[in-house]
Design an enzyme around this catalytic site. Structure first.
Site, PDB file in Angstrom:
ATOM      1  N   CYS A 110       0.810  -1.228   0.000  1.00  0.00           N
ATOM      2  CA  CYS A 110       0.000   0.000   0.000  1.00  0.00           C
ATOM      3  C   CYS A 110       0.841   1.277   0.000  1.00  0.00           C
ATOM      4  CB  CYS A 110      -0.937   0.004   1.198  1.00  0.00           C
ATOM      5  SG  CYS A 110      -2.102  -1.352   1.154  1.00  0.00           S
ATOM      6  N   HIS A 245      -2.922   7.481   2.336  1.00  0.00           N
ATOM      7  CA  HIS A 245      -3.416   6.196   1.839  1.00  0.00           C
ATOM      8  C   HIS A 245      -4.776   5.947   2.494  1.00  0.00           C
ATOM      9  CE1 HIS A 245      -4.057   2.097   1.034  1.00  0.00           C
ATOM     10  NE2 HIS A 245      -3.632   1.637   2.207  1.00  0.00           N
ATOM     11  N   ASN A 275     -10.321   0.692   0.084  1.00  0.00           N
ATOM     12  CA  ASN A 275      -8.859   0.774   0.129  1.00  0.00           C
ATOM     13  C   ASN A 275      -8.323   0.163  -1.173  1.00  0.00           C
ATOM     14  OD1 ASN A 275      -6.158   0.102   0.549  1.00  0.00           O
ATOM     15  ND2 ASN A 275      -6.453  -0.481   2.684  1.00  0.00           N
TER      16      ASN A 275
HETATM   17  O1  UT7 Z   1      -3.982  -0.813   3.444  1.00  0.00           O
HETATM   18  C1  UT7 Z   1      -3.147  -1.718   4.078  1.00  0.00           C
HETATM   19  C2  UT7 Z   1      -3.133  -1.488   5.520  1.00  0.00           C
HETATM   20  N1  UT7 Z   1      -4.385  -1.939   6.098  1.00  0.00           N
HETATM   21  C3  UT7 Z   1      -4.935  -1.225   7.079  1.00  0.00           C
HETATM   22  O2  UT7 Z   1      -4.453  -0.189   7.424  1.00  0.00           O
HETATM   23  C4  UT7 Z   1      -6.122  -1.822   7.791  1.00  0.00           C
HETATM   24  C5  UT7 Z   1      -5.957  -1.663   9.278  1.00  0.00           C
HETATM   25  N2  UT7 Z   1      -6.964  -2.330  10.098  1.00  0.00           N
HETATM   26  C6  UT7 Z   1      -8.280  -2.022  10.032  1.00  0.00           C
HETATM   27  O3  UT7 Z   1      -8.696  -1.221   9.224  1.00  0.00           O
HETATM   28  C7  UT7 Z   1      -9.201  -2.655  11.046  1.00  0.00           C
HETATM   29  O4  UT7 Z   1      -8.436  -3.325  12.021  1.00  0.00           O
HETATM   30  C8  UT7 Z   1     -10.226  -3.652  10.438  1.00  0.00           C
HETATM   31  C9  UT7 Z   1     -11.253  -2.874   9.625  1.00  0.00           C
HETATM   32  C10 UT7 Z   1      -9.532  -4.688   9.584  1.00  0.00           C
HETATM   33  C11 UT7 Z   1     -10.987  -4.366  11.554  1.00  0.00           C
HETATM   34  O5  UT7 Z   1     -11.591  -3.426  12.407  1.00  0.00           O
HETATM   35  P1  UT7 Z   1     -11.381  -3.490  13.973  1.00  0.00           P
HETATM   36  O6  UT7 Z   1     -12.120  -2.384  14.535  1.00  0.00           O
HETATM   37  O7  UT7 Z   1      -9.909  -3.574  14.257  1.00  0.00           O
HETATM   38  O8  UT7 Z   1     -12.123  -4.818  14.298  1.00  0.00           O
HETATM   39  P2  UT7 Z   1     -11.591  -6.069  15.163  1.00  0.00           P
HETATM   40  O9  UT7 Z   1     -10.724  -6.939  14.334  1.00  0.00           O
HETATM   41  O10 UT7 Z   1     -11.070  -5.572  16.482  1.00  0.00           O
HETATM   42  O11 UT7 Z   1     -12.930  -6.838  15.432  1.00  0.00           O
HETATM   43  C12 UT7 Z   1     -13.973  -6.260  16.265  1.00  0.00           C
HETATM   44  C13 UT7 Z   1     -15.194  -7.169  16.186  1.00  0.00           C
HETATM   45  C14 UT7 Z   1     -14.878  -8.623  16.378  1.00  0.00           C
HETATM   46  O12 UT7 Z   1     -15.973  -9.217  17.009  1.00  0.00           O
HETATM   47  P3  UT7 Z   1     -15.939  -9.530  18.597  1.00  0.00           P
HETATM   48  O13 UT7 Z   1     -14.760 -10.424  18.799  1.00  0.00           O
HETATM   49  O14 UT7 Z   1     -15.765  -8.182  19.259  1.00  0.00           O
HETATM   50  O15 UT7 Z   1     -17.259 -10.177  18.836  1.00  0.00           O
HETATM   51  C15 UT7 Z   1     -14.779  -9.131  14.966  1.00  0.00           C
HETATM   52  O16 UT7 Z   1     -15.054 -10.521  14.868  1.00  0.00           O
HETATM   53  O17 UT7 Z   1     -15.780  -7.047  14.895  1.00  0.00           O
HETATM   54  C16 UT7 Z   1     -15.869  -8.330  14.282  1.00  0.00           C
HETATM   55  N3  UT7 Z   1     -15.657  -8.165  12.840  1.00  0.00           N
HETATM   56  C17 UT7 Z   1     -16.653  -7.929  11.990  1.00  0.00           C
HETATM   57  N4  UT7 Z   1     -17.985  -7.820  12.182  1.00  0.00           N
HETATM   58  C18 UT7 Z   1     -18.734  -7.551  11.088  1.00  0.00           C
HETATM   59  C19 UT7 Z   1     -14.478  -8.172  12.172  1.00  0.00           C
HETATM   60  N5  UT7 Z   1     -14.705  -7.938  10.867  1.00  0.00           N
HETATM   61  C20 UT7 Z   1     -16.054  -7.788  10.732  1.00  0.00           C
HETATM   62  C21 UT7 Z   1     -16.900  -7.520   9.642  1.00  0.00           C
HETATM   63  N6  UT7 Z   1     -18.221  -7.411   9.862  1.00  0.00           N
HETATM   64  N7  UT7 Z   1     -16.415  -7.358   8.379  1.00  0.00           N
END
Ligand code: UT7
Length: 318
Positions: A110, A245, A275
């Site tokens: 990225c 980005h 993204n």
């Molecule tokens: O471009 C390259 C670089 N990439 C980035 O910069 C991306 C960086 N990371 C992110 O953007 C975020 O970490 C994500 C969007 C990937 C994930 O968001 P988050 O707020 O960090 O979510 P999380 O992984 O902490 O998950 C929170 C909750 C979990 O459920 P529980 O355990 O709290 O019940 C996940 O299972 O959200 C759940 N979850 C989802 N729920 C609905 C994770 N993905 C999803 C989803 N839809 N797509």
């Protein structure tokens, strides 16, 4: 001697996929994606390759620049989602554009558009090129795992391009690499050598530890922007736009608060494109340019981060 920007272009494939569309086959929701990522819809390729999209973005950039295509001596392409290792996607773009010039590729996931700007600056410094095309193009849908809701909902496809000529407008840059394949990665198929030990295969689809990437990303934007502002004797009042980005709206929001720079200074289109990895910065630049928001002399910061792990930031005068 470095370069200045003469024209911009971008392209996104016509198929628009909403969050509700993804919810049809993934355990996710429009609400979750809007709130946690800031994406409402993205464009996905149906049959266009990264090279096809790159060539379309490049054609509009050439048109926008008014440059005679024959003057272009170099195509530098940032991508991680081409169709083949050989030929490179950059070579395919050269063929599609019908140009008679050198073409090469930069892979820094990225952050690669910034790495490509740095690379092309070297060619201009050596007086090797008169005009150059720098492109970020990604068919992320080709390497996404559409069974993984942690990645599939974030990314989109598209391409952005700049036409450059020799000038003094690439002012400064910072780069950081922390080699690691645990946090973000995407494997390649392993060949059929009878001498290989088994079990070396990495999944040839994108994977990401979202939270670790999130922390890396916020720190990268903050540290890289601060470093360039400090060492060039600037304040954020001197910066017209920060064009980051487009990885996650919340990353940009966190960075804005940590930097104490208002969100209005950050250019954002993640809601409409998701993204697009290395394409996100040039796509955003094209949007700003075509909206008439960039004035000659404006200072821009272009922070990028992602797989590698790598981060980068360029200070560019428009
Ligand atoms: O471009 C390259 C670089 N990439 C980035 O910069 C991306 C960086 N990371 C992110 O953007 C975020 O970490 C994500 C969007 C990937 C994930 O968001 P988050 O707020 O960090 O979510 P999380 O992984 O902490 O998950 C929170 C909750 C979990 O459920 P529980 O355990 O709290 O019940 C996940 O299972 O959200 C759940 N979850 C989802 N729920 C609905 C994770 N993905 C999803 C989803 N839809 N797509």
């Amino acid at each position: 001697m470095s370069f200045r920007v003469l024209g911009t272009g971008s392209y996104a494939p016509p198929k628009v996929v909403t969050n509700d569309d993804l919810s049809q086959f993934l355990d996710t929701s429009d609400d979750w994606i809007r709130q946690r990522v800031g994406v409402k819809e993205r464009h996905f390729s149906v049959n266009e390759t990264a090279a096809d999209m790159a060539a379309k973005a490049a054609s509009t950039a050439i048109e926008n620049s008014g440059v005679n295509p024959e003057e272009i001596d170099l195509i530098l392409l940032a991508t991680i989602s081409g169709e083949s290792q050989v030929p490179s996607t950059a070579c395919m773009v050269q063929g599609l554009l019908g140009l008679n010039c050198m073409a090469l590729e930069v892979n820094a996931a990225c952050s690669a558009f910034d790495f490509a700007l740095e690379t092309v600056a070297g060619y201009f410094a050596r007086g090797k090129v008169r005009k150059a095309l720098v492109i970020g193009a990604e068919r992320m849908s080709r390497i996404l795992d559409f069974t993984d809701r942690g990645t599939a909902v974030i990314f989109g496809d598209g391409a952005g391009a700049l036409v450059l000529e020799a000038g003094e407008n690439y002012i400064d840059s910072v780069f950081y690499v922390q080699g690691d394949d645990e946090v973000i990665g995407c494997g390649l198929p392993v060949g059929n050598s009878p001498y290989y030990e088994r079990g070396q295969e990495k999944k040839p689809l994108a994977y990401m530890d979202g939270q670790a990437t999130f922390k890396f990303a916020v720190n990268a934007i903050v540290n890289d922007c601060n470093e360039l502002v400090r060492r060039n004797g600037l304040t954020y009042d001197d910066i017209a736009y920060i064009v980051p980005h487009q990885a996650n709206m919340r990353i940009i929001d966190f960075a804005s608060r940590k930097l104490k720079v208002p969100m209005e200074k950050f250019s954002v289109n993640i809601d409409r494109f998701g993204n697009t990895s290395s394409a996100s910065i040039p796509m955003m630049l094209d949007e700003l340019n075509r909206a008439g928001k960039l004035k000659r002399g404006d200072l821009l910061l272009l922070p990028a981060f992602g797989g590698g792990l790598a981060s980068a930031c360029c200070l560019l005068k428009w």
